[in-house]
Write a protein that holds these residues in place. Structure first.
Motif, PDB file in Angstrom:
ATOM      1  N   MET B   1       0.832  -1.197   0.000  1.00  0.00           N
ATOM      2  CA  MET B   1       0.000   0.000   0.000  1.00  0.00           C
ATOM      3  C   MET B   1       0.868   1.250   0.000  1.00  0.00           C
ATOM      4  O   MET B   1       1.996   1.208   0.463  1.00  0.00           O
ATOM      5  N   ALA B   2       0.313   2.294  -0.501  1.00  0.00           N
ATOM      6  CA  ALA B   2       1.108   3.517  -0.555  1.00  0.00           C
ATOM      7  C   ALA B   2       0.182   4.705  -0.385  1.00  0.00           C
ATOM      8  O   ALA B   2      -1.033   4.582  -0.535  1.00  0.00           O
ATOM      9  N   LYS B   3       0.790   5.831  -0.055  1.00  0.00           N
ATOM     10  CA  LYS B   3      -0.009   7.040   0.111  1.00  0.00           C
ATOM     11  C   LYS B   3       0.145   7.941  -1.095  1.00  0.00           C
ATOM     12  O   LYS B   3       1.254   8.290  -1.488  1.00  0.00           O
ATOM     13  N   GLN B   4      -1.001   8.287  -1.651  1.00  0.00           N
ATOM     14  CA  GLN B   4      -1.022   9.248  -2.749  1.00  0.00           C
ATOM     15  C   GLN B   4      -1.487  10.575  -2.156  1.00  0.00           C
ATOM     16  O   GLN B   4      -2.314  10.609  -1.250  1.00  0.00           O
ATOM     17  N   GLU B  69      -5.169   6.187   0.047  1.00  0.00           N
ATOM     18  CA  GLU B  69      -4.483   4.893  -0.004  1.00  0.00           C
ATOM     19  C   GLU B  69      -4.556   4.325  -1.417  1.00  0.00           C
ATOM     20  O   GLU B  69      -5.655   4.167  -1.956  1.00  0.00           O
ATOM     21  N   VAL B  70      -3.399   4.030  -1.979  1.00  0.00           N
ATOM     22  CA  VAL B  70      -3.375   3.407  -3.305  1.00  0.00           C
ATOM     23  C   VAL B  70      -2.443   2.198  -3.236  1.00  0.00           C
ATOM     24  O   VAL B  70      -1.820   1.942  -2.211  1.00  0.00           O
ATOM     25  N   ILE B  71      -2.344   1.480  -4.320  1.00  0.00           N
ATOM     26  CA  ILE B  71      -1.507   0.285  -4.319  1.00  0.00           C
ATOM     27  C   ILE B  71      -0.636   0.303  -5.579  1.00  0.00           C
ATOM     28  O   ILE B  71      -1.119   0.586  -6.670  1.00  0.00           O
ATOM     29  N   ALA B  72       0.685   0.093  -5.408  1.00  0.00           N
ATOM     30  CA  ALA B  72       1.616   0.150  -6.540  1.00  0.00           C
ATOM     31  C   ALA B  72       1.891  -1.274  -7.013  1.00  0.00           C
ATOM     32  O   ALA B  72       2.559  -2.055  -6.328  1.00  0.00           O
ATOM     33  N   ILE B 113       0.064   2.522 -10.566  1.00  0.00           N
ATOM     34  CA  ILE B 113      -0.625   2.886  -9.320  1.00  0.00           C
ATOM     35  C   ILE B 113      -2.127   2.651  -9.505  1.00  0.00           C
ATOM     36  O   ILE B 113      -2.723   3.174 -10.446  1.00  0.00           O
ATOM     37  N   PHE B 114      -2.707   1.871  -8.618  1.00  0.00           N
ATOM     38  CA  PHE B 114      -4.138   1.585  -8.677  1.00  0.00           C
ATOM     39  C   PHE B 114      -4.854   2.193  -7.478  1.00  0.00           C
ATOM     40  O   PHE B 114      -4.394   2.063  -6.358  1.00  0.00           O
ATOM     41  N   LYS B 115      -6.002   2.826  -7.761  1.00  0.00           N
ATOM     42  CA  LYS B 115      -6.917   3.159  -6.650  1.00  0.00           C
ATOM     43  C   LYS B 115      -8.084   2.205  -6.807  1.00  0.00           C
ATOM     44  O   LYS B 115      -8.756   2.206  -7.848  1.00  0.00           O
ATOM     45  N   VAL B 116      -8.265   1.339  -5.823  1.00  0.00           N
ATOM     46  CA  VAL B 116      -9.344   0.354  -5.907  1.00  0.00           C
ATOM     47  C   VAL B 116     -10.373   0.646  -4.829  1.00  0.00           C
ATOM     48  O   VAL B 116     -10.110   1.359  -3.871  1.00  0.00           O
ATOM     49  N   GLU B 117     -11.541   0.058  -5.021  1.00  0.00           N
ATOM     50  CA  GLU B 117     -12.622   0.319  -4.082  1.00  0.00           C
ATOM     51  C   GLU B 117     -12.300  -0.302  -2.719  1.00  0.00           C
ATOM     52  O   GLU B 117     -12.436   0.330  -1.682  1.00  0.00           O
ATOM     53  N   ASP B 118     -11.807  -1.563  -2.746  1.00  0.00           N
ATOM     54  CA  ASP B 118     -11.565  -2.277  -1.498  1.00  0.00           C
ATOM     55  C   ASP B 118     -10.113  -2.705  -1.456  1.00  0.00           C
ATOM     56  O   ASP B 118      -9.713  -3.738  -2.003  1.00  0.00           O
ATOM     57  N   ILE B 119      -9.301  -1.913  -0.772  1.00  0.00           N
ATOM     58  CA  ILE B 119      -7.858  -2.123  -0.870  1.00  0.00           C
ATOM     59  C   ILE B 119      -7.400  -3.380  -0.134  1.00  0.00           C
ATOM     60  O   ILE B 119      -6.491  -4.085  -0.600  1.00  0.00           O
ATOM     61  N   PHE B 126      -4.176 -10.173  -4.741  1.00  0.00           N
ATOM     62  CA  PHE B 126      -2.863 -10.074  -5.385  1.00  0.00           C
ATOM     63  C   PHE B 126      -1.918 -11.112  -4.803  1.00  0.00           C
ATOM     64  O   PHE B 126      -1.168 -11.773  -5.532  1.00  0.00           O
ATOM     65  N   ASN B 127      -1.953 -11.291  -3.486  1.00  0.00           N
ATOM     66  CA  ASN B 127      -1.090 -12.291  -2.855  1.00  0.00           C
ATOM     67  C   ASN B 127      -1.415 -13.692  -3.337  1.00  0.00           C
ATOM     68  O   ASN B 127      -0.523 -14.483  -3.650  1.00  0.00           O
ATOM     69  N   GLU B 128      -2.721 -13.987  -3.418  1.00  0.00           N
ATOM     70  CA  GLU B 128      -3.148 -15.311  -3.874  1.00  0.00           C
ATOM     71  C   GLU B 128      -2.733 -15.570  -5.312  1.00  0.00           C
ATOM     72  O   GLU B 128      -2.301 -16.660  -5.665  1.00  0.00           O
ATOM     73  N   LYS B 129      -2.854 -14.542  -6.155  1.00  0.00           N
ATOM     74  CA  LYS B 129      -2.611 -14.711  -7.594  1.00  0.00           C
ATOM     75  C   LYS B 129      -1.151 -14.496  -7.960  1.00  0.00           C
ATOM     76  O   LYS B 129      -0.798 -14.553  -9.138  1.00  0.00           O
ATOM     77  N   GLY B 130      -0.343 -14.189  -6.979  1.00  0.00           N
ATOM     78  CA  GLY B 130       1.063 -13.956  -7.251  1.00  0.00           C
ATOM     79  C   GLY B 130       1.344 -12.665  -7.988  1.00  0.00           C
ATOM     80  O   GLY B 130       2.351 -12.522  -8.675  1.00  0.00           O
ATOM     81  N   ILE B 131       0.437 -11.701  -7.878  1.00  0.00           N
ATOM     82  CA  ILE B 131       0.697 -10.383  -8.461  1.00  0.00           C
ATOM     83  C   ILE B 131       1.476  -9.595  -7.432  1.00  0.00           C
ATOM     84  O   ILE B 131       1.067  -9.486  -6.266  1.00  0.00           O
ATOM     85  N   LYS B 132       2.639  -9.069  -7.851  1.00  0.00           N
ATOM     86  CA  LYS B 132       3.491  -8.395  -6.876  1.00  0.00           C
ATOM     87  C   LYS B 132       3.113  -6.910  -6.741  1.00  0.00           C
ATOM     88  O   LYS B 132       2.761  -6.272  -7.714  1.00  0.00           O
ATOM     89  N   PHE B 133       3.203  -6.413  -5.525  1.00  0.00           N
ATOM     90  CA  PHE B 133       3.034  -4.961  -5.332  1.00  0.00           C
ATOM     91  C   PHE B 133       4.047  -4.505  -4.294  1.00  0.00           C
ATOM     92  O   PHE B 133       4.554  -5.311  -3.506  1.00  0.00           O
TER      93      PHE B 133
END
Lengths: 433, 142
Positions: B1-4, B69-72, B113-119, B126-133
Motif C-alpha cells: 500500500m502507498a499514500k497518494q 491509499e493506493v496500491i503500486a 498505481i491503482f486506486k481500488v474500491e476495497d484495498i 494479489f497475494n493469492e494470484k502472485g501479483i506483486k506490489f
C-alpha cells in the motif's frame, strides 16, 4: 433576567404607546419647523404636524429614503445647528454620494443606552472584557459598540477590524469575554485560530454580539458550535442611529426594537401599503427622540416581520425577525427574488460544506444565469472526480429547490473567496441591464 | 500500500505550476502523477518521495489536500503485461476507481498505481494470484 433599564424595556404597551405618540408629535413638529426638506415633503401631501393625533396617523407622513439623504448631502436633513452636533458618521459611498449622519450629545447618550441594553441582554456586565472588532471611524459599528460597552463599565478593547492574528492574540492574552463584530468576521477569526493552533474552547470568550449584515439561524449554530459561545444578533443602520436599533435577548426569539426611541412599521415594498402584524415586508423606522437627524418613516430596505407580543424575557418592545435579506442585496433572476441568505442556509445544511460562497449573475443571450461559487473544504474533498461532481450536483439540486431557479455550481479552492473583515460581499452582478 | 497525495485545483492559470513549485522548494520529488479534469476543476494525484511532508507543505500553502491509499502494482514490462493483471482483477470483480503509470521500474517490471474500491481485498487477491506490489517505503525510495 437582568435589564439595563427595566422601566423602559418592560414598559406596558399602553404606556409605551402614549410615550411614542408624544415623542412622535415632538419629532414631527421639529422636523417641519427646522428641516426645509421635511416641510416640503409634508406640504406636498398636505399633512401638518397637528394632524398627528394618534399613533396610527404616522401612516399619513411621507417616506424618507436614502435618496433624500443624498439629495440633501451633507447636512441638509439636520434639525439642529452644527454647533450642537458632536459627532458625524458617514457611509463609504460606494454606490454614490455617501450618506452623512449627525449626533448631538443626547443622541450619543441614547445610542450608548441602546448598546448597553444589548450587552446586558447577552449577559455582559462591568466585569466583562469586550473586544470591539467592528471598524472604528466613519462606520458607526466600532464607536457605537465602544460607547455602549464603556457605559456598562466593561473593559473595552478597541481592536477595530483587521489584523486578525493580533486580534486573536489579544483575545487570548486579555481574556476577552464578549466579541462584537460582523458574523462573517467571527467565522473568519475561527479559521485563523485554527491556523494558529488555538483551540477556541481554551479562550475566555463566552458570547458574541454580531451584526451589520444579515445572517441565518444556521450561521448562528455554526458560530456557536465552532467558537463555543452564545451568539446574539444586533440590528441597526446609521441613518437611524447605528447598531442597537434592535437587540436580541437570551430567548433568541426575535430582536427587540428600542420602541421608546423608534416606531417600526412593515410595508409592502412595491405598493408601500402598511402591512398587518406578522406579515413579511420592508421595515420602516421613525426616530422619535433623535435630535440631530430625525428620520421620518425611513425605508430601511431590510425585509422582516414584526411580533408585538410580550417576550418571555419580560420585554414588551416589538420584536423583528432576523432580517431575511435586503431588498437591494436581492437579485432578481428570471423574475425570481434571490437573497444571498437563502443560499447560505442551503449550504450550511450540507455536511462539511462551509458558508463561503459567491453569487455570480450573468446574462447569456437573453437568459439570466446564476452561478454559485462554493469552496471545497478538506471535509468534502475527494480524489475521485465522480464524487466531486456529485457533490456539485447535490449542492445545485438543493439550491434549485430552495431558490426555484436553475443554478450552476462551481467548486472553487478552499479560502479563495474573499473573507471580509466588514460586510461580506456575496453577489457579483455582471448583467448590463 | 502507498499514500497518494490528492490536491483540488481550480482550472486557473498557474495553479499546477504553484503546486509543483511548493513541492520543489520543500525538496520533495514527484515520482508519479495524474490529473483528472473537468471543465471547472481538476484533481491532481501524485506519488512523492515524502507524502507526510508534501501534505503539510501543501496545506500550509492553502491547498485543499488529502491523503489517499493506493496500491503500486508490479506489471510485467512486456506486451500484454497490464492486460493480464487487469483480467485477473476483472475475474475477481475488483473495481478500479482509476490507475496511472509510475515513472520508475522495479527490476524488469513496470509499476502502475491503482486506486481500488476495497484495498484490503485487493491485497489479498494479489497475494493469492502472485501479483506483486510494492510496500510504501520501497516505493518512495525508488
Amino acid at each position: 433576567m437582568t435589564y439595563w433599564d427595566k422601566e423602559k424595556e418592560c414598559m406596558p404597551r399602553e404606556q409605551l404607546q402614549k410615550l411614542q405618540l408624544r415623542r412622535l408629535q415632538e419629532t414631527v413638529y421639529r422636523a417641519y419647523a427646522f428641516v426645509p426638506a421635511y416641510k416640503e415633503k409634508m406640504d406636498q401631501v398636505g399633512v401638518k404636524p397637528e394632524d398627528i393625533k394618534r399613533i396610527e396617523d404616522i401612516s399619513k407622513l411621507p417616506f424618507t429614503t436614502k435618496q433624500d439623504l443624498r439629495d440633501n448631502y451633507p447636512f441638509g436633513l439636520f434639525a439642529v445647528p452644527m454647533s450642537d452636533v458632536v459627532r458625524i458618521h458617514s457611509s463609504s459611498g460606494t454606490t454614490g454620494k455617501p450618506t452623512v449622519v449627525g449626533y448631538t450629545d443626547k443622541d450619543i447618550d441614547t445610542w450608548s443606552e441602546l448598546l448597553a441594553r444589548a450587552l446586558y441582554c447577552s449577559g455582559a456586565s462591568k466585569h466583562s472584557v469586550v473586544q470591539v472588532s467592528y471598524g472604528y471611524g466613519l462606520f458607526t459599528g466600532g464607536l457605537g459598540a465602544h460607547y455602549g460597552a464603556e457605559k456598562i463599565g466593561a473593559s473595552v478593547i478597541p481592536t477595530s477590524g483587521g489584523n486578525t492574528h493580533r486580534q486573536i492574540m489579544l483575545m487570548q492574552d486579555f481574556e476577552t469575554t464578549e466579541l462584537m463584530c460582523t458574523p462573517s468576521y467571527a467565522l473568519f477569526m475561527y479559521e485563523v485560530m485554527r491556523e494558529m493552533g488555538i483551540n477556541p474552547s481554551e479562550l475566555k470568550l463566552r458570547a458574541g454580539i454580531f451584526g451589520a449584515e444579515p445572517w441565518s439561524e444556521n450561521m448562528r449554530r455554526e458560530i456557536e458550535t465552532k467558537l463555543g459561545i452564545d451568539a446574539y444578533d444586533i440590528y441597526g443602520l446609521s441613518e437611524i442611529i447605528g447598531p442597537g436599533v434592535a437587540i436580541e435577548c437570551n430567548k433568541k426569539a426575535g430582536l427587540h426594537i428600542g420602541e421608546d426611541h423608534f416606531i417600526p412599521e412593515i410595508i409592502d415594498p412595491e405598493t408601500c401599503e402598511v402591512l398587518p402584524e406578522g406579515e413579511a415586508g420592508e421595515l420602516v423606522l421613525t426616530t422619535i427622540t433623535k435630535e440631530a437627524l430625525p428620520m421620518i418613516r425611513y425605508r430601511t430596505r431590510d425585509l422582516t416581520t414584526l411580533n408585538m407580543e410580550r417576550c418571555e424575557c419580560g420585554r414588551t418592545h416589538a420584536r423583528m425577525a432576523k432580517v431575511l435579506g435586503r431588498s437591494d442585496d436581492m437579485v432578481i433572476i428570471r423574475g425570481v427574488n434571490v437573497f444571498p441568505s437563502m443560499v447560505e442556509s442551503v449550504l450550511l445544511n450540507i455536511p462539511g460544506v462551509e458558508p463561503h460562497y459567491l453569487l455570480v449573475v450573468d446574462r447569456k443571450g437573453n437568459l439570466d444565469e446564476l452561478e454559485v461559487h462554493v469552496e471545497v473544504s478538506e471535509q468534502v474533498f475527494s480524489d475521485e472526480v465522480r464524487k466531486m461532481e456529485s457533490l456539485g450536483l447535490q449542492i445545485g439540486k438543493e439550491l434549485e429547490s430552495a431558490l426555484g431557479i436553475a443554478v450552476r455550481v462551481r467548486l472553487v479552492e478552499h479560502k479563495t473567496i474573499e473573507r471580509s473583515e466588514g460586510k461580506a460581499k456575496r453577489v457579483i452582478d455582471k448583467r448590463n441591464i | 500500500m502507498a499514500k497518494q497525495i490528492s490536491v483540488f485545483l481550480e482550472n486557473k492559470v498557474g495553479r499546477l505550476a504553484h503546486v509543483t513549485r511548493v513541492l520543489g522548494e520543500a525538496g520533495i520529488n514527484i515520482r508519479a502523477l495524474s490529473i483528472a479534469d473537468t471543465s471547472d476543476f481538476g484533481i491532481l494525484r501524485i506519488i512523492v518521495s515524502d507524502p507526510a511532508k508534501a501534505y503539510q507543505v501543501l496545506k500550509d500553502a492553502r491547498f485543499t489536500v488529502s491523503e489517499t491509499e493506493v496500491i503500486a502494482v508490479q506489471v510485467p514490462d512486456s506486451p500484454g503485461g497490464l492486460a493480464s493483471v487487469l483480467e485477473q482483477m476483472t475475474e475477481q470483480e475488483l473495481s478500479i476507481e482509476y490507475l496511472y503509470a509510475f515513472l520508475g521500474t522495479k527490476g524488469d517490471d513496470a509499476l502502475v498505481i491503482f486506486k481500488v474500491e476495497d484495498i484490503s481485498r485487493a491485497r489479498k487477491i494479489f497475494n493469492e494470484k502472485g501479483i506483486k506490489f510494492l510496500d510504501e517505503n520501497t516505493l518512495y525510495k525508488l
